[in-house]
Design an enzyme around this catalytic site. Structure first.
Site, PDB file in Angstrom:
ATOM      1  N   MET A  30       0.933  -1.097   0.090  1.00  0.00           N
ATOM      2  CA  MET A  30      -0.234  -0.070  -0.165  1.00  0.00           C
ATOM      3  C   MET A  30       0.906   1.206   0.133  1.00  0.00           C
ATOM      4  O   MET A  30       0.194   2.430   0.216  1.00  0.00           O
ATOM      5  CB  MET A  30      -1.041  -0.121   1.200  1.00  0.00           C
ATOM      6  CG  MET A  30      -1.718  -1.249   1.271  1.00  0.00           C
ATOM      7  SD  MET A  30      -3.501  -0.845   2.139  1.00  0.00           S
ATOM      8  CE  MET A  30      -2.735  -0.718   3.721  1.00  0.00           C
ATOM      9  N   GLY A  31       2.158   1.038  -0.297  1.00  0.00           N
ATOM     10  CA  GLY A  31       2.972   2.301  -0.378  1.00  0.00           C
ATOM     11  C   GLY A  31       3.572   2.814   0.927  1.00  0.00           C
ATOM     12  O   GLY A  31       3.456   2.049   1.850  1.00  0.00           O
ATOM     13  N   ALA A  32       4.115   3.862   0.862  1.00  0.00           N
ATOM     14  CA  ALA A  32       4.825   4.647   1.955  1.00  0.00           C
ATOM     15  C   ALA A  32       5.876   3.473   2.520  1.00  0.00           C
ATOM     16  O   ALA A  32       6.090   3.031   3.441  1.00  0.00           O
ATOM     17  CB  ALA A  32       3.994   4.872   3.387  1.00  0.00           C
ATOM     18  N   LEU A  33       6.629   3.157   1.350  1.00  0.00           N
ATOM     19  CA  LEU A  33       7.550   2.244   1.480  1.00  0.00           C
ATOM     20  C   LEU A  33       8.811   2.221   2.476  1.00  0.00           C
ATOM     21  O   LEU A  33       9.284   3.361   2.642  1.00  0.00           O
ATOM     22  CB  LEU A  33       8.329   1.663  -0.004  1.00  0.00           C
ATOM     23  CG  LEU A  33       7.286   1.410  -1.061  1.00  0.00           C
ATOM     24  CD1 LEU A  33       8.101   0.972  -2.009  1.00  0.00           C
ATOM     25  CD2 LEU A  33       6.414   0.326  -0.651  1.00  0.00           C
ATOM     26  N   HIS A  34       8.945   1.197   3.246  1.00  0.00           N
ATOM     27  CA  HIS A  34       9.999   1.365   4.211  1.00  0.00           C
ATOM     28  C   HIS A  34      10.990  -0.072   4.134  1.00  0.00           C
ATOM     29  O   HIS A  34      10.944  -0.843   3.050  1.00  0.00           O
ATOM     30  CB  HIS A  34       9.663   1.461   5.643  1.00  0.00           C
ATOM     31  CG  HIS A  34       8.439   0.607   6.023  1.00  0.00           C
ATOM     32  ND1 HIS A  34       8.826  -0.766   6.038  1.00  0.00           N
ATOM     33  CD2 HIS A  34       7.262   0.611   6.016  1.00  0.00           C
ATOM     34  CE1 HIS A  34       7.754  -1.547   6.160  1.00  0.00           C
ATOM     35  NE2 HIS A  34       6.783  -0.742   6.581  1.00  0.00           N
ATOM     36  N   HIS A  37       9.197  -3.400   3.682  1.00  0.00           N
ATOM     37  CA  HIS A  37       9.039  -3.386   2.214  1.00  0.00           C
ATOM     38  C   HIS A  37       9.930  -4.098   1.231  1.00  0.00           C
ATOM     39  O   HIS A  37      10.150  -4.724   0.240  1.00  0.00           O
ATOM     40  CB  HIS A  37       8.089  -2.301   1.392  1.00  0.00           C
ATOM     41  CG  HIS A  37       6.824  -2.022   2.196  1.00  0.00           C
ATOM     42  ND1 HIS A  37       7.049  -0.778   2.796  1.00  0.00           N
ATOM     43  CD2 HIS A  37       5.512  -2.462   2.219  1.00  0.00           C
ATOM     44  CE1 HIS A  37       5.607  -0.589   3.457  1.00  0.00           C
ATOM     45  NE2 HIS A  37       4.859  -1.479   2.986  1.00  0.00           N
ATOM     46  N   LYS A 150       5.046  -9.948   9.323  1.00  0.00           N
ATOM     47  CA  LYS A 150       4.615  -9.158  10.297  1.00  0.00           C
ATOM     48  C   LYS A 150       2.959  -8.928  10.405  1.00  0.00           C
ATOM     49  O   LYS A 150       2.611  -8.700  11.490  1.00  0.00           O
ATOM     50  CB  LYS A 150       4.942  -7.622   9.808  1.00  0.00           C
ATOM     51  CG  LYS A 150       4.251  -6.284  10.068  1.00  0.00           C
ATOM     52  CD  LYS A 150       4.888  -5.750  11.399  1.00  0.00           C
ATOM     53  CE  LYS A 150       4.282  -4.397  11.558  1.00  0.00           C
ATOM     54  NZ  LYS A 150       2.586  -4.135  11.065  1.00  0.00           N
ATOM     55  N   ASP A 151       2.400  -9.142   9.243  1.00  0.00           N
ATOM     56  CA  ASP A 151       1.186  -9.520   9.207  1.00  0.00           C
ATOM     57  C   ASP A 151       0.649 -10.827   8.934  1.00  0.00           C
ATOM     58  O   ASP A 151       0.661 -11.536   8.068  1.00  0.00           O
ATOM     59  CB  ASP A 151       0.487  -8.901   7.890  1.00  0.00           C
ATOM     60  CG  ASP A 151       0.769  -7.339   7.904  1.00  0.00           C
ATOM     61  OD1 ASP A 151       0.084  -6.551   8.747  1.00  0.00           O
ATOM     62  OD2 ASP A 151       1.595  -6.634   7.219  1.00  0.00           O
ATOM     63  N   GLN A 154      -2.595 -12.215   8.102  1.00  0.00           N
ATOM     64  CA  GLN A 154      -2.820 -12.061   6.605  1.00  0.00           C
ATOM     65  C   GLN A 154      -2.146 -13.112   5.671  1.00  0.00           C
ATOM     66  O   GLN A 154      -2.752 -13.623   4.817  1.00  0.00           O
ATOM     67  CB  GLN A 154      -2.247 -10.677   6.152  1.00  0.00           C
ATOM     68  CG  GLN A 154      -2.208 -10.417   4.662  1.00  0.00           C
ATOM     69  CD  GLN A 154      -1.922  -8.727   4.317  1.00  0.00           C
ATOM     70  OE1 GLN A 154      -2.722  -7.897   4.628  1.00  0.00           O
ATOM     71  NE2 GLN A 154      -0.615  -8.695   4.155  1.00  0.00           N
TER      72      GLN A 154
HETATM   73  P1  AMP Z   1       1.419  -2.791   3.534  1.00  0.00           P
HETATM   74  O1  AMP Z   1       2.039  -1.878   2.738  1.00  0.00           O
HETATM   75  O2  AMP Z   1       1.567  -2.478   4.855  1.00  0.00           O
HETATM   76  O3  AMP Z   1       0.131  -3.506   3.171  1.00  0.00           O
HETATM   77  O4  AMP Z   1       2.373  -4.182   3.327  1.00  0.00           O
HETATM   78  C1  AMP Z   1       2.929  -4.666   2.238  1.00  0.00           C
HETATM   79  C2  AMP Z   1       3.496  -5.908   2.493  1.00  0.00           C
HETATM   80  O5  AMP Z   1       5.012  -5.743   3.455  1.00  0.00           O
HETATM   81  C3  AMP Z   1       2.765  -7.111   3.505  1.00  0.00           C
HETATM   82  O6  AMP Z   1       3.117  -8.280   3.065  1.00  0.00           O
HETATM   83  C4  AMP Z   1       3.518  -6.621   4.918  1.00  0.00           C
HETATM   84  O7  AMP Z   1       3.210  -7.824   5.785  1.00  0.00           O
HETATM   85  C5  AMP Z   1       4.984  -6.291   4.460  1.00  0.00           C
HETATM   86  N1  AMP Z   1       5.704  -5.742   5.683  1.00  0.00           N
HETATM   87  C6  AMP Z   1       5.187  -4.591   6.196  1.00  0.00           C
HETATM   88  N2  AMP Z   1       5.867  -4.136   7.244  1.00  0.00           N
HETATM   89  C7  AMP Z   1       6.918  -5.152   7.319  1.00  0.00           C
HETATM   90  C8  AMP Z   1       8.103  -5.202   8.121  1.00  0.00           C
HETATM   91  N3  AMP Z   1       8.257  -4.447   9.125  1.00  0.00           N
HETATM   92  N4  AMP Z   1       8.923  -6.440   7.584  1.00  0.00           N
HETATM   93  C9  AMP Z   1       8.470  -7.272   6.791  1.00  0.00           C
HETATM   94  N5  AMP Z   1       7.421  -6.916   5.921  1.00  0.00           N
HETATM   95  C10 AMP Z   1       6.700  -6.252   6.285  1.00  0.00           C
END
Ligand code: AMP
Length: 281
Positions: A30-34, A37, A150-151, A154
């Protein structure tokens, strides 16, 4: 960075990849990449010929409109972060491209796994996740797809979705990436002010405490202590449970392997985290 915004462009790209016999890895976000991601992207980039990263804030999975409105959006910064990867493509559709009115969808029954943990507190959330991931899988038809542990719940639901719709995609769970002080990386961390950011660390402390005390203390006692660590820091717990890694059912006593899952509000920011707690005895 090659970026697609329409389904038509995606379909053409997918056909070209098939012609070139490329192995495709997929990372939905969903973006706001860190860095969390990017760790998924790095794995996908190393294990496939090409990688598609989707960036789409999925309205259907937000059960609170304030959470949706305040969700960080920063597409051009996201694209900058992906630029160093030579074999990465981006799909950043808008709502109309993601959910065309004439696109059919047969919802999957979530079953028991969808009723637990997040399922109790975020009605409609996993239905929204399944909806968007179904459409993305059908469009991208990757060989493998990368999701964060982390999820945790999900990830279990995505594995179920893959079986239910018979996509035949290899689902790869990747470890949680943390800040140096232990806070799990999350796009939502951007919403924490410095003092709340410090308080949020209690979640990691509580999970680490539980992990250290598997079979050393009674489960209910270790759990009560973890709850205390989080509440003492001023966070409001929505749930903290020790569950079976496969069924996600609550454990009454220690097993060889269990996952502690937590959701807590730090000010008005909802954070989730989990830790695999294995018995070393
Ligand atoms: P999101 O953008 O939050 O929907 O996350 C996209 C993907 O990145 C999902 O599969 C999350 O589980 C994964 N993700 C989010 N945060 C982390 C993290 N800290 N470490 C590893 N994977 C992550």
């Amino acid at each position: 960075m090659k970026t697609f915004v329409t389904r038509k462009e995606m379909i053409q790209w997918r056909q070209q990849m098939a012609t070139e016999q490329k192995q495709i890895g997929f990372v939905p976000t969903m973006g706001a990449l860190h860095q969390g991601h990017l760790s998924l992207v790095k794995n996908a980039s190393q294990e496939n010929d090409v990688v598609l990263v989707s960036i789409f804030v999925n309205t259907k999975q937000f059960n609170q409109s304030t959470d949706l409105q305040s969700y960080p959006r920063m597409l051009s910064a996201d694209i900058d972060l992906l630029c160093p990867f030579q074999n990465v493509y981006v799909f950043a559709p808008d709502e109309a491209e993601m959910y065309p009115a004439d696109l059919e969808f047969d919802p999957m029954p979530l079953g028991r796994i969808g009723e637990l943990l997040e399922g109790v507190h975020r009605p409609g959330h996993f239905e929204g996740v399944v909806h968007v991931v179904h459409h993305l899988f059908a469009l991208v038809r990757p060989h493998s797809a990368y999701f964060g542990q982390k999820d945790f719940q999900q990830l279990a639901i995505i594995r179920q979705l893959n079986r239910y719709y018979k996509f035949g995609i290899e689902i790869i769970g990747c470890q949680t990436i943390r800040e140096p002080d232990g806070l799990a990386m999350s796009s939502r961390n951007l919403k924490l002010n410095p003092s709340d950011r410090q308080k949020a660390l209690a979640i990691y402390r509580a999970l680490s405490h539980l992990k250290q005390h598997v079979k050393q203390k009674e489960l209910h006692q270790a759990k009560a202590e973890a709850v205390h660590i989080i509440e003492n820091a001023g966070l409001q717990i929505e749930y903290l449970d020790i569950v079976d890694p496969i069924t996600l059912e609550s454990c009454a006593s220690w097993q060889t392997s269990q996952v502690c899952c937590v959701a807590a509000f730090c000010a008005d920011v909802r954070l989730i985290d989990n830790m695999l707690c294995e018995s070393v005895l």
